[in-house]
Design an enzyme around this catalytic site. Structure first.
Site, short mmCIF file in Angstrom:
data_model
loop_
_atom_site.label_atom_id
_atom_site.label_comp_id
_atom_site.label_asym_id
_atom_site.label_seq_id
_atom_site.Cartn_x
_atom_site.Cartn_y
_atom_site.Cartn_z
N GLY A 1 3.55 -41.14 -35.65
CA GLY A 1 4.31 -40.22 -34.72
C GLY A 1 4.79 -40.88 -33.65
O GLY A 1 4.62 -42.16 -33.44
N GLY B 1 0.69 -39.31 -30.18
CA GLY B 1 -0.48 -40.44 -30.73
C GLY B 1 -1.64 -40.42 -29.68
O GLY B 1 -2.81 -40.36 -29.95
N GLU C 1 0.11 -45.41 -35.71
CA GLU C 1 1.53 -45.98 -35.66
C GLU C 1 2.52 -45.13 -35.06
O GLU C 1 2.85 -44.14 -35.42
CB GLU C 1 1.94 -46.02 -37.50
CG GLU C 1 1.09 -47.03 -38.41
CD GLU C 1 1.27 -48.31 -37.95
OE1 GLU C 1 2.38 -48.61 -37.48
OE2 GLU C 1 0.78 -49.22 -38.25
N CYS D 1 11.56 -45.27 -37.28
CA CYS D 1 10.54 -45.98 -36.08
C CYS D 1 11.24 -47.30 -35.97
O CYS D 1 11.00 -48.07 -34.97
CB CYS D 1 9.21 -45.97 -36.45
SG CYS D 1 8.85 -46.41 -38.12
P1 NDP Z 1 5.37 -36.19 -33.50
O1 NDP Z 1 4.50 -37.09 -32.63
O2 NDP Z 1 5.98 -35.13 -32.79
O3 NDP Z 1 4.30 -35.67 -34.75
C1 NDP Z 1 3.76 -36.37 -35.60
C2 NDP Z 1 2.66 -35.59 -36.30
O4 NDP Z 1 1.79 -35.16 -35.30
C3 NDP Z 1 3.20 -34.21 -36.68
O5 NDP Z 1 2.49 -33.97 -38.12
C4 NDP Z 1 3.15 -33.29 -35.71
O6 NDP Z 1 2.99 -32.01 -36.14
C5 NDP Z 1 1.64 -33.79 -35.36
N1 NDP Z 1 1.18 -33.06 -33.98
C6 NDP Z 1 2.04 -32.89 -33.09
N2 NDP Z 1 1.11 -32.46 -31.75
C7 NDP Z 1 -0.14 -32.85 -32.40
C8 NDP Z 1 -1.43 -32.60 -31.60
N3 NDP Z 1 -1.50 -32.38 -30.25
N4 NDP Z 1 -2.55 -33.14 -32.10
C9 NDP Z 1 -2.42 -33.47 -33.47
N5 NDP Z 1 -1.12 -33.63 -34.34
C10 NDP Z 1 -0.28 -33.42 -33.37
O7 NDP Z 1 6.56 -37.18 -34.37
P2 NDP Z 1 7.76 -36.87 -35.16
O8 NDP Z 1 7.27 -35.99 -36.41
O9 NDP Z 1 8.77 -36.32 -34.45
O10 NDP Z 1 8.22 -38.37 -35.93
C11 NDP Z 1 8.97 -39.30 -34.88
C12 NDP Z 1 8.03 -40.32 -34.25
O11 NDP Z 1 7.36 -40.85 -35.36
C13 NDP Z 1 8.86 -41.42 -33.74
O12 NDP Z 1 8.37 -41.64 -32.40
C14 NDP Z 1 8.83 -42.55 -34.38
O13 NDP Z 1 9.02 -43.58 -33.97
C15 NDP Z 1 7.56 -42.21 -35.13
N6 NDP Z 1 7.26 -43.19 -36.31
C16 NDP Z 1 6.36 -44.13 -36.35
C17 NDP Z 1 6.26 -44.91 -37.42
C18 NDP Z 1 5.37 -46.03 -37.50
O14 NDP Z 1 5.08 -46.38 -38.73
N7 NDP Z 1 5.32 -46.86 -36.47
C19 NDP Z 1 6.94 -44.55 -38.77
C20 NDP Z 1 7.68 -43.32 -38.66
C21 NDP Z 1 7.75 -42.43 -37.60
P3 NDP Z 1 4.06 -30.95 -35.80
O15 NDP Z 1 5.36 -31.59 -36.27
O16 NDP Z 1 3.83 -29.66 -36.80
O17 NDP Z 1 4.12 -30.47 -34.49
#
Ligand code: NDP
Length: 481
Positions: free
Chosen positions: A209, A214, A232, A266
């Site tokens: 994410g 993260g 990641e 990403c």
């Molecule tokens: P987010 O960081 O918003 O969310 C990722 C996950 O974390 C979701 O399931 C989210 O739940 C959950 N989450 C949110 N807040 C918390 C918390 N406080 N504690 C634990 N979990 C939490 O990312 P996105 O879903 O918007 O994805 C986009 C991002 O992911 C971009 O920055 C992209 O670059 C990155 N990404 C990286 C990749 C890699 O391999 N390097 C691959 C693909 C994407 P909820 O959505 O329900 O809030």
């Protein structure tokens, strides 16, 4: 009980599914179920676990069309890319199944006679996986298959934006015969992920994410004691274009890398670092091709660019483009929220090309996660490399050139986990390690042969068959004086 809906980002009046937010009790129960199932699973021979994962790949393959359609209506990807998302999971199942009969450790000579050393891998126990919505089938598979092969039980918390895709992925695992309770899904928002990350019985957390989330996950996970933690995170990926590059190839690559998945990968190409001698021609031709792209319903085969994930995301992208304009950057094409016909209320953003930015501009330093590409001009190869590297992220980069010496020099000097030569910054294959440097991650790699590392503990084993006490570093070594 809190219920939330997953909506089609192209037509939000269409509800893809309704989901119950998991409570702490639900998560505790999922951990208990996984713990029970994991005990038996970890005793299954590794090649037999691998066969089960191959069977999941077969089920996914037989459901590819229906799963791809679900990815399209829930995450907004055009159908061809949605098919790629599912294919990645199928490929991962087959690759990981093969790993089940590959080397599981290393052997080592020992410094003492009649003694032998080797390493082996062991499951960590229960793994929590927190996944984003942009690869809603592929990313759960990257994590789940190596974790299963390593002998673990799993709890997945998908993004609340793509819960149906994760449920469909887990159904394929269950229908292929994965034992009851071994894979569990919990649904909800950040709070659910935070509770899972902090759960004392969850030994490892694998998160994909944004950087901001993260950090929160890392703090929550470490608060209860050290855990295996793989992160990641985001990217700000760049393609260098040298004067000898094939500009037709560059443009095709920039359109796919910059605007594929509406720029929400990403690894999306969000910076093009072009040599000054070809930058004007490149920008003009790229702008012309960009303006010709079809924005619309991702189920329609004529569509090139589908929606962004939701209205908040479209508004965030617009604010970033407006800030670039305020800083004096030029919006050559695009730059606005779009309203394609037949997609009432959908969240669309025009594919956008920005010029006039340099390496310090707001738009070139921050991840947009939308269809926005900035073209930066540089005067030399060295300046191009410095510009790409002058960035907090280090996920993917590319160089377009016909000069093999420059390409080799670039791949050594680019500070990213993935480098492409004469190809866009997207397009990773699952049998190579995937991940990045700097703020993109914390050193782990997913996929490839390193994908098992985050889900297994390495054990070093010494067998002494001399029948006497032997002392490493002491017997037959230099005297103290
Ligand atoms: P987010 O960081 O918003 O969310 C990722 C996950 O974390 C979701 O399931 C989210 O739940 C959950 N989450 C949110 N807040 C918390 C918390 N406080 N504690 C634990 N979990 C939490 O990312 P996105 O879903 O918007 O994805 C986009 C991002 O992911 C971009 O920055 C992209 O670059 C990155 N990404 C990286 C990749 C890699 O391999 N390097 C691959 C693909 C994407 P909820 O959505 O329900 O809030």
């Amino acid at each position: 009980m809190t219920i939330f809906d997953s909506l089609n980002p192209a037509r939000p009046a269409e509800i893809i599914g309704s989901f119950r937010t998991s409570t702490h009790i639900d998560i505790d129960e999922a951990v208990e179920r996984a713990t029970d199932a994991q005990k038996a699973w970890s005793a299954v021979p590794i090649p037999a676990r691998a066969e089960m994962i191959a069977a999941i790949g077969d089920v996914l393959a037989s459901r590819k069309a229906e799963l791809a359609r679900l990815v399209t209506v829930e995450a907004g990807k055009i159908l061809t890319e949605a098919g790629g998302d599912v294919q990645e999971a199928i490929d991962m199942a087959r690759f990981i199944a093969g790993q089940g009969r590959a080397a599981w450790g290393t052997t080592h000579p020992c410094e003492l006679p009649s003694k032998f050393g080797f390493t082996t891998r062991h499951p960590v126990g229960i793994v929590g996986m927190i996944t984003p919505w942009n690869f809603p089938v592929a990313i759960p598979s990257w994590k789940a298959f190596p974790a299963l092969l390593a002998g673990n039980g799993i709890i997945i918390k998908p993004s609340e934006m793509a819960p149906a895709c994760c449920d469909a992925f887990v159904s394929a695992c269950v229908d292929a015969g994965i034992p009851d309770g071994l894979i569990n899904v919990v649904h909800g928002f950040g709070e659910v992920g935070a509770y899972l990350a902090a759960h004392p019985k969850v030994r490892a957390i694998s998160f994909t994410g944004s950087v901001a989330t993260g950090r929160k996950v890392a703090i929550a996970a470490m608060e209860v004691g050290p855990k295996l933690l793989s992160l990641e995170l985001g990217g700000k990926n760049a393609a260098i274009v040298m004067p000898d590059a094939d500009l037709d190839l560059v443009i095709e690559g920039a359109l796919f890398g910059g605007f594929g998945t509406a720029g929400q990968r990403c690894t999306s190409t969000s910076r093009i670092v072009a040599h000054r001698s070809i930058a004007t021609e490149l920008t003009a031709r790229l702008a012309e091709c960009t303006a010709a792209l079809n924005i619309g319903d991702p189920l329609d085969a004529r569509t090139n660019i589908g929606p962004v994930i939701n209205a908040e995301s479209a508004a965030r992208i617009l604010a970033m483009v407006e800030r670039a304009a305020e800083e004096g950057n030029g919006i050559v094409v695009g730059g606005k929220i779009a309203h394609p016909e037949g997609c009432e209320g959908g969240s669309f953003f025009e594919p956008t090309i920005i010029t006039g930015a340099d390496r310090n501009s707001y738009i070139t330093r921050n991840e947009v996660f939308g269809p926005v590409v900035a073209v930066l001009e540089v005067s030399s190869f060295d300046e191009a490399i410095d510009t790409v590297n002058d960035c907090d992220y280090g996920l993917s980069s590319a160089i377009y050139t016909k000069d093999v010496n420059l390409a080799m020099e670039a791949l050594h000097r680019l500070d990213t986990g993935i480098v492409y030569v004469n190809a866009p910054t997207i397009g990773a294959e699952i049998h190579l390690p995937f991940g990045g440097n700097k703020h993109t991650g914390n050193g782990y790699r997913e996929a490839g042969s390193r994908g098992l590392e985050q889900f297994s503990e390495t054990k070093s084993v010494y067998i002494d068959y001399s029948g006497r006490l032997q002392k490493a570093q002491i017997d037959n070594r230099e005297a103290l004086s």
